[in-house]
Design a protein around this motif. Structure first.
Motif, PDB file in Angstrom:
ATOM      1  N   ALA A  77       8.377   9.540  13.958  1.00  0.00           N
ATOM      2  CA  ALA A  77       8.525  10.826  14.561  1.00  0.00           C
ATOM      3  C   ALA A  77       6.948  11.280  14.724  1.00  0.00           C
ATOM      4  CB  ALA A  77       9.313  11.672  13.730  1.00  0.00           C
ATOM      5  N   GLN A  78       6.146  10.645  13.600  1.00  0.00           N
ATOM      6  CA  GLN A  78       4.512  10.862  13.326  1.00  0.00           C
ATOM      7  C   GLN A  78       4.036   9.782  12.804  1.00  0.00           C
ATOM      8  OE1 GLN A  78       4.313  14.234  10.347  1.00  0.00           O
ATOM      9  NE2 GLN A  78       1.945  14.480  10.677  1.00  0.00           N
ATOM     10  N   ALA A  79       2.926   9.481  13.651  1.00  0.00           N
ATOM     11  CA  ALA A  79       2.131   8.149  13.333  1.00  0.00           C
ATOM     12  C   ALA A  79       1.029   8.441  13.951  1.00  0.00           C
ATOM     13  CB  ALA A  79       2.902   6.971  13.962  1.00  0.00           C
ATOM     14  N   ARG A  95      -2.956   1.688  11.499  1.00  0.00           N
ATOM     15  CA  ARG A  95      -1.905   2.668  11.453  1.00  0.00           C
ATOM     16  C   ARG A  95      -1.249   3.412  10.358  1.00  0.00           C
ATOM     17  NH1 ARG A  95       3.367   0.566  12.053  1.00  0.00           N
ATOM     18  NH2 ARG A  95       2.197  -1.476  12.307  1.00  0.00           N
ATOM     19  N   ALA A  96      -1.061   4.324  10.530  1.00  0.00           N
ATOM     20  CA  ALA A  96      -0.461   5.191   9.246  1.00  0.00           C
ATOM     21  C   ALA A  96       0.866   5.984   9.799  1.00  0.00           C
ATOM     22  CB  ALA A  96      -1.282   6.127   8.876  1.00  0.00           C
ATOM     23  N   TRP A  97       2.094   5.854   9.158  1.00  0.00           N
ATOM     24  CA  TRP A  97       3.018   6.548   9.776  1.00  0.00           C
ATOM     25  C   TRP A  97       4.070   6.796   8.630  1.00  0.00           C
ATOM     26  CZ3 TRP A  97       2.344   1.427   8.794  1.00  0.00           C
ATOM     27  CH2 TRP A  97       3.238   0.684   8.122  1.00  0.00           C
ATOM     28  N   LYS A  98       5.196   7.711   8.879  1.00  0.00           N
ATOM     29  CA  LYS A  98       6.222   8.130   7.830  1.00  0.00           C
ATOM     30  C   LYS A  98       7.441   7.443   8.422  1.00  0.00           C
ATOM     31  CE  LYS A  98       4.791  12.208   5.672  1.00  0.00           C
ATOM     32  NZ  LYS A  98       5.084  13.575   5.236  1.00  0.00           N
ATOM     33  N   ALA A 104       4.896   7.801   3.437  1.00  0.00           N
ATOM     34  CA  ALA A 104       3.786   7.450   4.345  1.00  0.00           C
ATOM     35  C   ALA A 104       3.409   6.172   4.026  1.00  0.00           C
ATOM     36  CB  ALA A 104       2.994   8.650   4.261  1.00  0.00           C
ATOM     37  N   TRP A 105       2.924   5.242   4.784  1.00  0.00           N
ATOM     38  CA  TRP A 105       2.408   4.069   4.989  1.00  0.00           C
ATOM     39  C   TRP A 105       1.268   3.811   5.801  1.00  0.00           C
ATOM     40  CZ3 TRP A 105       4.942   0.505   1.651  1.00  0.00           C
ATOM     41  CH2 TRP A 105       6.180   0.935   1.232  1.00  0.00           C
ATOM     42  N   ARG A 132       0.634  -0.657   2.619  1.00  0.00           N
ATOM     43  CA  ARG A 132       0.685   0.003   1.496  1.00  0.00           C
ATOM     44  C   ARG A 132       1.193   1.187   1.618  1.00  0.00           C
ATOM     45  NH1 ARG A 132      -2.850   3.672  -0.251  1.00  0.00           N
ATOM     46  NH2 ARG A 132      -5.131   3.918   0.871  1.00  0.00           N
ATOM     47  N   ALA A 133       1.802   2.100   0.643  1.00  0.00           N
ATOM     48  CA  ALA A 133       2.362   3.476   0.450  1.00  0.00           C
ATOM     49  C   ALA A 133       0.947   4.290   0.334  1.00  0.00           C
ATOM     50  CB  ALA A 133       3.203   3.526  -0.354  1.00  0.00           C
ATOM     51  N   LEU A 134       1.170   5.479   1.051  1.00  0.00           N
ATOM     52  CA  LEU A 134      -0.235   6.216   0.909  1.00  0.00           C
ATOM     53  C   LEU A 134      -0.010   7.530  -0.060  1.00  0.00           C
ATOM     54  CD1 LEU A 134      -1.041   6.838   4.806  1.00  0.00           C
ATOM     55  CD2 LEU A 134      -2.551   5.928   2.874  1.00  0.00           C
TER      56      LEU A 134
END
Length: 209
Positions: A77-79, A95-98, A104-105, A132-134
């Protein structure tokens, strides 16, 4: 009465669980154009031709990197994604996403640069760490720098060049996709967003952005 309410609840729950978002037009196969980015209608203008060339190049780069689409298929849904494509060095994408649980990663990848085995030039591939997890503050920072890009036009003002670098900043929030592309950008908002993503991605590159 209780039975009726229970049946209605189970029916609604099942409907919600099976509901899927409508598939955008052109999302029939990852091998076809439009899987990564929706191509605008071609009105025959030079601007449309330039845009088409840049989007085709972007899709080609994403496939080469093995990056998933933020438009078609199983998309979050969010990236957010930043792709740095220099002329003579390996391409890097962050790339970052949930995920579905709300974690969040961030992940990074690099495109191998084709060169002779004895070439005394840039490395074949930039070294990137595992996903990794953010932290909450890191995710908030990403949201902030991409939010600042909302007033930045998506269209690239030029075709690019031979000696320089292309910056691509893609986002998907609540089903809305944006792609800001620039060649050797000077806009502070663009540079800040790219630098933030590259720093969180942790890839080793030949200079700081």
């Amino acid at each position: 009465m209780k039975c009726i309410l229970l049946a209605a609840f189970l029916f609604c729950s099942a409907t919600a669980a099976n509901a899927t978002a409508p598939t955008p037009a052109g999302c029939t196969s990852p091998e076809k154009r439009g899987w990564y980015i929706a191509f605008p209608a071609d009105d025959g203008s030079d601007a449309a031709m330039q845009r088409d060339v840049r989007l085709f190049s972007y899709e080609h780069t994403m496939k080469g990197l093995g990056e998933p689409s933020l438009r078609c298929g199983d998309v979050p849904a969010q990236a957010y994604r930043f792709t740095w494509d220099p002329s003579f060095w390996p391409t890097v994408s962050v790339r970052a996403w949930k995920d579905a649980q709300g974690t969040a990663w961030v992940s990074s990848t690099s495109l191998q640069l084709m060169s002779a085995p004895d070439a005394k030039g840039p490395p074949e591939r930039s070294k990137c760490p595992a996903a990794r997890a953010l932290k909450r503050a890191e995710w908030s920072r990403i949201e902030a720098v991409f939010s600042a890009l909302q007033s930045t036009p998506e269209a690239d003002p030029g075709m690019g060049g031979l000696d320089g670098e292309s910056w691509s900043l893609e986002s998907r929030v609540d089903g809305q996709q944006r792609l800001v592309e620039r060649w050797r950008p000077e806009d502070p908002a663009v540079r800040q967003a790219g630098a933030t993503m590259m720093r969180l991605g942790g890839c080793e590159i030949h200079r700081r952005l």
